[in-house]
Enzyme design. Structure first.
Site, mmCIF file in Angstrom:
data_model
loop_
_atom_site.group_PDB
_atom_site.id
_atom_site.type_symbol
_atom_site.label_atom_id
_atom_site.label_comp_id
_atom_site.label_asym_id
_atom_site.label_seq_id
_atom_site.Cartn_x
_atom_site.Cartn_y
_atom_site.Cartn_z
ATOM 1 N N GLY A 159 0.915 -1.316 -0.025
ATOM 2 C CA GLY A 159 0.150 0.121 0.040
ATOM 3 C C GLY A 159 0.790 1.294 -0.040
ATOM 4 O O GLY A 159 2.009 1.053 -0.385
ATOM 5 N N ARG A 160 0.342 2.314 0.609
ATOM 6 C CA ARG A 160 1.103 3.579 0.484
ATOM 7 C C ARG A 160 2.425 3.397 1.000
ATOM 8 O O ARG A 160 3.382 3.812 0.675
ATOM 9 C CB ARG A 160 0.409 4.506 1.150
ATOM 10 C CG ARG A 160 -1.005 5.103 0.861
ATOM 11 C CD ARG A 160 -1.678 6.362 1.265
ATOM 12 N NE ARG A 160 -2.675 6.732 1.079
ATOM 13 C CZ ARG A 160 -4.035 6.226 1.263
ATOM 14 N NH1 ARG A 160 -4.287 5.332 2.588
ATOM 15 N NH2 ARG A 160 -5.084 6.830 0.916
ATOM 16 N N ILE A 161 2.401 2.742 2.377
ATOM 17 C CA ILE A 161 3.732 2.684 3.250
ATOM 18 C C ILE A 161 4.678 1.922 2.453
ATOM 19 O O ILE A 161 5.704 1.855 2.377
ATOM 20 C CB ILE A 161 3.422 2.298 4.616
ATOM 21 C CG1 ILE A 161 2.597 3.422 5.275
ATOM 22 C CG2 ILE A 161 4.764 2.196 5.265
ATOM 23 C CD1 ILE A 161 2.263 2.891 6.704
ATOM 24 N N ARG A 182 -2.406 -8.123 -1.708
ATOM 25 C CA ARG A 182 -3.606 -8.704 -2.089
ATOM 26 C C ARG A 182 -3.962 -8.772 -3.539
ATOM 27 O O ARG A 182 -4.512 -9.519 -4.327
ATOM 28 C CB ARG A 182 -4.753 -8.221 -1.188
ATOM 29 C CG ARG A 182 -4.955 -8.597 0.098
ATOM 30 C CD ARG A 182 -6.287 -8.132 0.689
ATOM 31 N NE ARG A 182 -6.431 -6.745 0.724
ATOM 32 C CZ ARG A 182 -7.289 -5.961 1.003
ATOM 33 N NH1 ARG A 182 -8.556 -6.480 1.632
ATOM 34 N NH2 ARG A 182 -7.233 -4.613 1.018
ATOM 35 N N ILE A 241 6.553 -3.530 10.965
ATOM 36 C CA ILE A 241 5.815 -2.244 11.372
ATOM 37 C C ILE A 241 4.461 -2.309 11.171
ATOM 38 O O ILE A 241 3.893 -1.338 11.128
ATOM 39 C CB ILE A 241 6.720 -1.318 10.836
ATOM 40 C CG1 ILE A 241 6.522 -1.255 9.102
ATOM 41 C CG2 ILE A 241 8.152 -1.152 11.042
ATOM 42 C CD1 ILE A 241 6.903 0.072 8.412
ATOM 43 N N ALA A 242 3.911 -3.656 10.943
ATOM 44 C CA ALA A 242 2.102 -3.697 10.486
ATOM 45 C C ALA A 242 1.689 -3.533 11.895
ATOM 46 O O ALA A 242 1.214 -2.413 12.349
ATOM 47 C CB ALA A 242 2.026 -4.706 9.749
ATOM 48 N N ARG A 243 1.116 -4.721 12.295
ATOM 49 C CA ARG A 243 0.634 -4.684 13.637
ATOM 50 C C ARG A 243 0.999 -5.997 14.464
ATOM 51 O O ARG A 243 1.086 -7.072 13.627
ATOM 52 C CB ARG A 243 -1.074 -4.777 13.422
ATOM 53 C CG ARG A 243 -1.676 -3.419 13.153
ATOM 54 C CD ARG A 243 -1.748 -2.663 14.291
ATOM 55 N NE ARG A 243 -2.408 -1.584 14.147
ATOM 56 C CZ ARG A 243 -1.951 -0.272 13.791
ATOM 57 N NH1 ARG A 243 -0.642 -0.211 13.372
ATOM 58 N NH2 ARG A 243 -2.643 0.672 13.886
ATOM 59 N N GLU A 272 0.583 -6.185 22.701
ATOM 60 C CA GLU A 272 1.440 -5.114 23.311
ATOM 61 C C GLU A 272 0.553 -4.214 24.302
ATOM 62 O O GLU A 272 -0.714 -4.199 24.154
ATOM 63 C CB GLU A 272 1.743 -4.267 22.158
ATOM 64 C CG GLU A 272 0.803 -3.703 21.213
ATOM 65 C CD GLU A 272 1.787 -3.038 20.106
ATOM 66 O OE1 GLU A 272 1.138 -1.914 19.975
ATOM 67 O OE2 GLU A 272 2.393 -3.652 19.468
ATOM 68 N N HIS A 290 6.365 0.536 19.426
ATOM 69 C CA HIS A 290 5.370 0.818 18.452
ATOM 70 C C HIS A 290 5.410 2.353 18.026
ATOM 71 O O HIS A 290 4.487 3.108 18.443
ATOM 72 C CB HIS A 290 4.019 0.696 18.952
ATOM 73 C CG HIS A 290 2.774 0.641 18.063
ATOM 74 N ND1 HIS A 290 1.542 -0.272 18.249
ATOM 75 C CD2 HIS A 290 2.505 1.159 16.747
ATOM 76 C CE1 HIS A 290 0.941 -0.352 17.059
ATOM 77 N NE2 HIS A 290 1.557 0.576 16.469
ATOM 78 N N ILE A 291 6.600 2.874 17.528
ATOM 79 C CA ILE A 291 6.720 4.306 17.522
ATOM 80 C C ILE A 291 7.030 4.580 15.955
ATOM 81 O O ILE A 291 7.552 5.680 15.707
ATOM 82 C CB ILE A 291 7.911 4.800 18.202
ATOM 83 C CG1 ILE A 291 9.154 3.814 17.948
ATOM 84 C CG2 ILE A 291 7.534 4.678 19.787
ATOM 85 C CD1 ILE A 291 10.554 4.334 18.835
#
Length: 334
Positions: A159-161, A182, A241-243, A272, A290-291
């Site tokens: 996606g964007r990131i 996807r 860096i997703a979730r 977390e 998570h920064i």
């Protein structure tokens, strides 16, 4: 409500004062000036009498909460991820939900690339060793890591990131970019960074450095687990860096301990702020709390976008980043 009566909104977490002042120009603001996530019962209590809320990515908005707070018409998050918001439940009840995409793309990509580089070049290991007073002389392989330039960058989630990370790798470091998503990108977007679309097993097998940037959904839970880690090169790095929950942290800790992959860089974790104890016991992992979006300009932009969405939703405007745009002024809960 009387014609001149102001709507009430909740700001669920401590925020930049200027953003609270913006909201105060339009609404009566119940400002919860706390850094602790609001528990469901507390959130429900504070939302009584409120028409809307500005939340972070940790406050859970579900059917039970919305039913307990019938006056809530809009819930606006300053996060881009929205796995804490039950969007179908919001839609069914005429509650507009929004998130904050776009404004954090470049900052998060910067951080993801930096975390990958720190992982590849063993920066955290070297710093801890130096601080412990263990540096007494030079050796030819002292904290020798893996190269980033010219290596194969694998991006899971384009996606964007993901695309911003691809630009950094291809155009800044001469990396060969491969990705899985996807849906495949348009040919022009692939060509801009020389990206190749691969199936997930092929991507895992080819990547020297894998960066994960997919949203967290039931379909992506443990998308990378023991079987997927087994497909990676023993020298490869994994950066998430997703979730939390996209990667099976227990399986990852075991793979790192057994050196079945080279190293990992993690900004997100299952459950977390708790971190799997196995990840705390291995040296070949860089851990951050998570920064990824945490630059002051970007965090201000995220909060301001959430405020813009909330103001528009409750004053007859058009919120710029709705999650359920089918909930408009005519269909919003009254």
């Amino acid at each position: 409500m009387a014609a001149n009566e102001r709507l009430r909104v909740l700001v669920a977490r401590r925020l930049f004062p200027e953003v609270v002042e913006r909201l105060s120009a339009h609404f009566d603001v119940d400002y919860r000036e706390s850094d602790e996530p609001a528990a469901p019962d507390l959130l429900a209590a504070r939302l009584q009498g409120c028409a809307g809320a500005l939340i972070a990515g940790t406050e859970r908005i579900d059917a039970a909460l919305l039913d307990a707070c019938p006056g809530v018409r809009a819930v606006c998050s300053m996060a881009v991820g929205f796995n804490n918001i039950d969007v179908p439940a919001c839609t069914a009840r005429g509650v507009l939900a929004t998130n904050a995409p776009g404004v954090l793309t470049e900052t998060t990509a910067d951080f993801g690339f930096a975390l990958m580089m720190a992982t590849a070049r063993r920066i955290a290991e070297g710093e801890h060793w130096l601080r412990a007073g263990k540096w007494t002389h030079w050796t030819v392989d002292l904290f020798a890591g893996s190269d980033v330039h010219g290596a194969t960058l694998g991006i899971l989630g384009m996606g964007r990131i993901g695309q911003a990370i691809a630009r950094r790798g291809a155009l800044g470091f001469g990396m060969k970019v491969a990705y899985h998503n996807r849906s495949r990108l348009p040919a022009a977007d692939e060509a801009a960074v020389g990206a190749r679309y691969l199936g997930l097993p092929e991507l895992l097998g080819e990547a020297d450095h894998l960066i994960i940037v997919v949203p967290y959904t039931p379909e992506t839970h443990h998308l990378v687990g023991a079987a997927e880690l087994a497909l990676m090169k023993p020298t490869a790095t994994l950066t998430n860096i997703a979730r939390g929950g996209v990667v099976d942290d227990a399986a990852l800790a075991e793979a790192l301990r057994e050196r079945r992959i080279g190293a990992a860089g993690l900004d997100v974790f299952e459950g977390e702020p708790s971190v799997h104890p196995g990840l705390l016991q291995v040296p070949n992992v860089v851990l951050t709390p998570h920064i990824a979006s945490a630059s002051l300009p970007t965090r201000r932009a995220m909060a301001n976008l959430a405020a813009t969405n909330l103001i528009a939703a409750l004053t007859g405007g058009t919120p710029p980043t709705p999650l359920n745009p089918e909930v408009g002024t005519a269909t919003m809960r009254r």
